[in-house]
Design a protein around this motif. Structure first.
Motif, PDB file in Angstrom:
ATOM      1  N   TYR A 117      -5.219   4.394   7.784  1.00 54.72           N
ATOM      2  CA  TYR A 117      -4.215   5.398   7.686  1.00 54.72           C
ATOM      3  C   TYR A 117      -2.971   4.800   7.895  1.00 54.72           C
ATOM      4  O   TYR A 117      -2.536   4.686   9.011  1.00 54.72           O
ATOM      5  N   PRO A 118      -1.932   4.301   6.638  1.00 53.78           N
ATOM      6  CA  PRO A 118      -1.137   3.094   7.130  1.00 53.78           C
ATOM      7  C   PRO A 118      -0.491   3.467   7.747  1.00 53.78           C
ATOM      8  O   PRO A 118       0.178   2.951   8.295  1.00 53.78           O
ATOM      9  N   LYS A 119       0.204   4.946   7.796  1.00 50.69           N
ATOM     10  CA  LYS A 119       1.651   5.584   8.755  1.00 50.69           C
ATOM     11  C   LYS A 119       1.054   6.591   9.208  1.00 50.69           C
ATOM     12  O   LYS A 119       1.773   6.833   9.885  1.00 50.69           O
ATOM     13  N   GLY A 120       0.103   6.210   9.620  1.00 53.02           N
ATOM     14  CA  GLY A 120      -0.835   6.942  10.938  1.00 53.02           C
ATOM     15  C   GLY A 120      -1.342   8.669  10.364  1.00 53.02           C
ATOM     16  O   GLY A 120      -1.460   9.333   9.225  1.00 53.02           O
ATOM     17  N   LEU A 121      -1.437   9.491  11.412  1.00 55.54           N
ATOM     18  CA  LEU A 121      -2.285  10.695  11.281  1.00 55.54           C
ATOM     19  C   LEU A 121      -2.854  10.820  11.962  1.00 55.54           C
ATOM     20  O   LEU A 121      -2.455  11.177  13.269  1.00 55.54           O
ATOM     21  N   ASN A 122      -2.458  12.569  12.074  1.00 53.14           N
ATOM     22  CA  ASN A 122      -2.287  13.243  13.396  1.00 53.14           C
ATOM     23  C   ASN A 122      -1.493  13.116  14.359  1.00 53.14           C
ATOM     24  O   ASN A 122       0.071  13.339  13.932  1.00 53.14           O
ATOM     25  N   SER A 123      -1.587  12.917  15.624  1.00 51.59           N
ATOM     26  CA  SER A 123      -0.967  12.579  16.174  1.00 51.59           C
ATOM     27  C   SER A 123       0.386  11.084  16.415  1.00 51.59           C
ATOM     28  O   SER A 123       1.304  11.256  17.161  1.00 51.59           O
ATOM     29  N   GLY A 124      -0.715  10.593  15.559  1.00 51.16           N
ATOM     30  CA  GLY A 124       0.066   9.046  15.156  1.00 51.16           C
ATOM     31  C   GLY A 124       0.967   8.682  14.063  1.00 51.16           C
ATOM     32  O   GLY A 124       1.553   8.029  13.168  1.00 51.16           O
ATOM     33  N   VAL A 139       0.911  -1.402   0.068  1.00 51.34           N
ATOM     34  CA  VAL A 139      -0.081  -0.090   0.162  1.00 51.34           C
ATOM     35  C   VAL A 139       0.707   0.959  -0.193  1.00 51.34           C
ATOM     36  O   VAL A 139       1.897   1.879   1.123  1.00 51.34           O
ATOM     37  N   THR A 140       0.896   2.262  -0.532  1.00 51.78           N
ATOM     38  CA  THR A 140       1.170   3.192  -1.134  1.00 51.78           C
ATOM     39  C   THR A 140       0.077   4.562  -0.847  1.00 51.78           C
ATOM     40  O   THR A 140       0.966   5.590  -0.778  1.00 51.78           O
ATOM     41  N   GLU A 141      -0.142   5.140  -0.944  1.00 56.92           N
ATOM     42  CA  GLU A 141      -1.722   5.604  -0.279  1.00 56.92           C
ATOM     43  C   GLU A 141      -1.728   5.896   1.236  1.00 56.92           C
ATOM     44  O   GLU A 141      -1.469   4.908   1.400  1.00 56.92           O
ATOM     45  N   ASP A 142      -2.120   7.784   1.999  1.00 58.93           N
ATOM     46  CA  ASP A 142      -1.860   8.067   3.232  1.00 58.93           C
ATOM     47  C   ASP A 142      -3.178   7.623   3.516  1.00 58.93           C
ATOM     48  O   ASP A 142      -3.282   6.844   5.006  1.00 58.93           O
ATOM     49  N   ALA A 143      -3.632   7.005   2.619  1.00 57.67           N
ATOM     50  CA  ALA A 143      -5.327   6.642   3.511  1.00 57.67           C
ATOM     51  C   ALA A 143      -6.139   5.955   2.971  1.00 57.67           C
ATOM     52  O   ALA A 143      -5.923   5.699   1.400  1.00 57.67           O
ATOM     53  N   LEU A 144      -6.908   4.401   3.134  1.00 62.86           N
ATOM     54  CA  LEU A 144      -7.624   3.996   2.450  1.00 62.86           C
ATOM     55  C   LEU A 144      -9.353   3.791   2.917  1.00 62.86           C
ATOM     56  O   LEU A 144      -9.737   4.137   4.004  1.00 62.86           O
ATOM     57  N   TYR A 145      -9.951   3.636   1.937  1.00 70.40           N
ATOM     58  CA  TYR A 145     -11.717   3.458   2.071  1.00 70.40           C
ATOM     59  C   TYR A 145     -11.975   2.055   2.160  1.00 70.40           C
ATOM     60  O   TYR A 145     -12.204   1.739   0.884  1.00 70.40           O
ATOM     61  N   SER A 146     -12.709   1.695   2.819  1.00 71.32           N
ATOM     62  CA  SER A 146     -13.714   0.692   2.603  1.00 71.32           C
ATOM     63  C   SER A 146     -14.859   0.284   1.907  1.00 71.32           C
ATOM     64  O   SER A 146     -14.873   1.819   1.592  1.00 71.32           O
ATOM     65  N   GLU A 147     -15.286  -0.389   1.592  1.00 72.87           N
ATOM     66  CA  GLU A 147     -16.149  -0.803   0.938  1.00 72.87           C
ATOM     67  C   GLU A 147     -17.538  -0.228   1.596  1.00 72.87           C
ATOM     68  O   GLU A 147     -17.894   0.317   3.313  1.00 72.87           O
ATOM     69  N   VAL A 148     -18.728   0.692   1.547  1.00 73.21           N
ATOM     70  CA  VAL A 148     -19.894   1.604   1.819  1.00 73.21           C
ATOM     71  C   VAL A 148     -20.321   0.565   2.550  1.00 73.21           C
ATOM     72  O   VAL A 148     -21.205  -0.263   2.024  1.00 73.21           O
ATOM     73  N   PHE A 149     -21.227   0.443   3.931  1.00 72.94           N
ATOM     74  CA  PHE A 149     -21.619  -0.514   4.824  1.00 72.94           C
ATOM     75  C   PHE A 149     -22.955   0.046   5.054  1.00 72.94           C
ATOM     76  O   PHE A 149     -22.764   1.327   5.722  1.00 72.94           O
ATOM     77  N   LYS A 150     -23.678  -0.746   5.586  1.00 70.48           N
ATOM     78  CA  LYS A 150     -25.428   0.402   5.999  1.00 70.48           C
ATOM     79  C   LYS A 150     -25.797  -0.231   7.442  1.00 70.48           C
ATOM     80  O   LYS A 150     -26.217  -2.201   7.245  1.00 70.48           O
ATOM     81  N   VAL A 151     -25.661   0.166   8.649  1.00 69.01           N
ATOM     82  CA  VAL A 151     -26.080  -0.164   9.604  1.00 69.01           C
ATOM     83  C   VAL A 151     -26.875   0.507  10.465  1.00 69.01           C
ATOM     84  O   VAL A 151     -27.160   2.334  10.264  1.00 69.01           O
ATOM     85  N   SER A 152     -28.862  -0.208   9.996  1.00 66.99           N
ATOM     86  CA  SER A 152     -29.591  -0.053  10.498  1.00 66.99           C
ATOM     87  C   SER A 152     -30.309   1.611   9.538  1.00 66.99           C
ATOM     88  O   SER A 152     -30.386   1.235   8.066  1.00 66.99           O
ATOM     89  N   LYS A 153     -30.960   2.923   9.141  1.00 64.64           N
ATOM     90  CA  LYS A 153     -30.202   3.688   8.353  1.00 64.64           C
ATOM     91  C   LYS A 153     -29.760   4.393   8.005  1.00 64.64           C
ATOM     92  O   LYS A 153     -29.613   5.126   6.635  1.00 64.64           O
ATOM     93  N   VAL A 154     -28.562   4.472   8.543  1.00 65.18           N
ATOM     94  CA  VAL A 154     -26.816   4.936   8.544  1.00 65.18           C
ATOM     95  C   VAL A 154     -26.165   4.515   6.664  1.00 65.18           C
ATOM     96  O   VAL A 154     -25.564   3.290   7.202  1.00 65.18           O
TER      97      VAL A 154
END
Length: 138
Positions: A36-43, A14-29
């Protein structure tokens, strides 16, 4: 049970800064996971960062609010020592995600004895146990 699993294959490639899962539904949301494989903000540079995010918030009515209590889990293959962190909070226009900038040290993630990257696959899971919604608030 409101659980969604996500497997990231060939994690070391993985070379991307961020990865996103497929969209899934729980309740109506509709939700997605952000990782973030290499962290974000304080991490950044030291930790793996993981967040639960509302998907398509732009289509919600003005004044929307969603409350969720959830567990984020990295599955450990063979050791049965999953890494689990719990959180809860309100999601709304200015807070579209909740999670952890410092979910796990990268050194711990990459240590083969911990079993998180068996065959270079990372398994992430989210369990949403409580959801409350408000269409409008005062």
């Amino acid at each position: 049970m409101n659980t969604h699993s996500w497997t990231i294959n060939s994690f070391s490639d993985v070379t991307e800064d961020a990865l996103y899962s497929e969209v899934f539904k729980v309740s109506k949301v509709k939700w997605k996971l952000k990782l973030y494989p290499k962290g974000l903000n304080s991490g950044k540079g030291t930790h793996l960062s993981i967040f639960l995010a509302v998907h398509d918030a732009a289509f919600f009515l003005d004044g929307w609010k969603v409350y969720a209590k959830f567990k984020l889990r990295l599955k450990s293959e063979g050791t049965e020592s999953d890494m689990v962190k719990e959180a809860d909070g309100w999601f709304y226009n200015s807070v579209l995600d909740w999670g952890f900038s410092s979910f796990m040290l990268l050194s711990q993630l990459n240590d083969s004895e911990n079993g998180f990257l068996l065959n270079d696959n990372l398994k992430v899971e989210v369990e949403i146990s409580v959801i409350g919604t408000l269409k409008y608030f005062i």
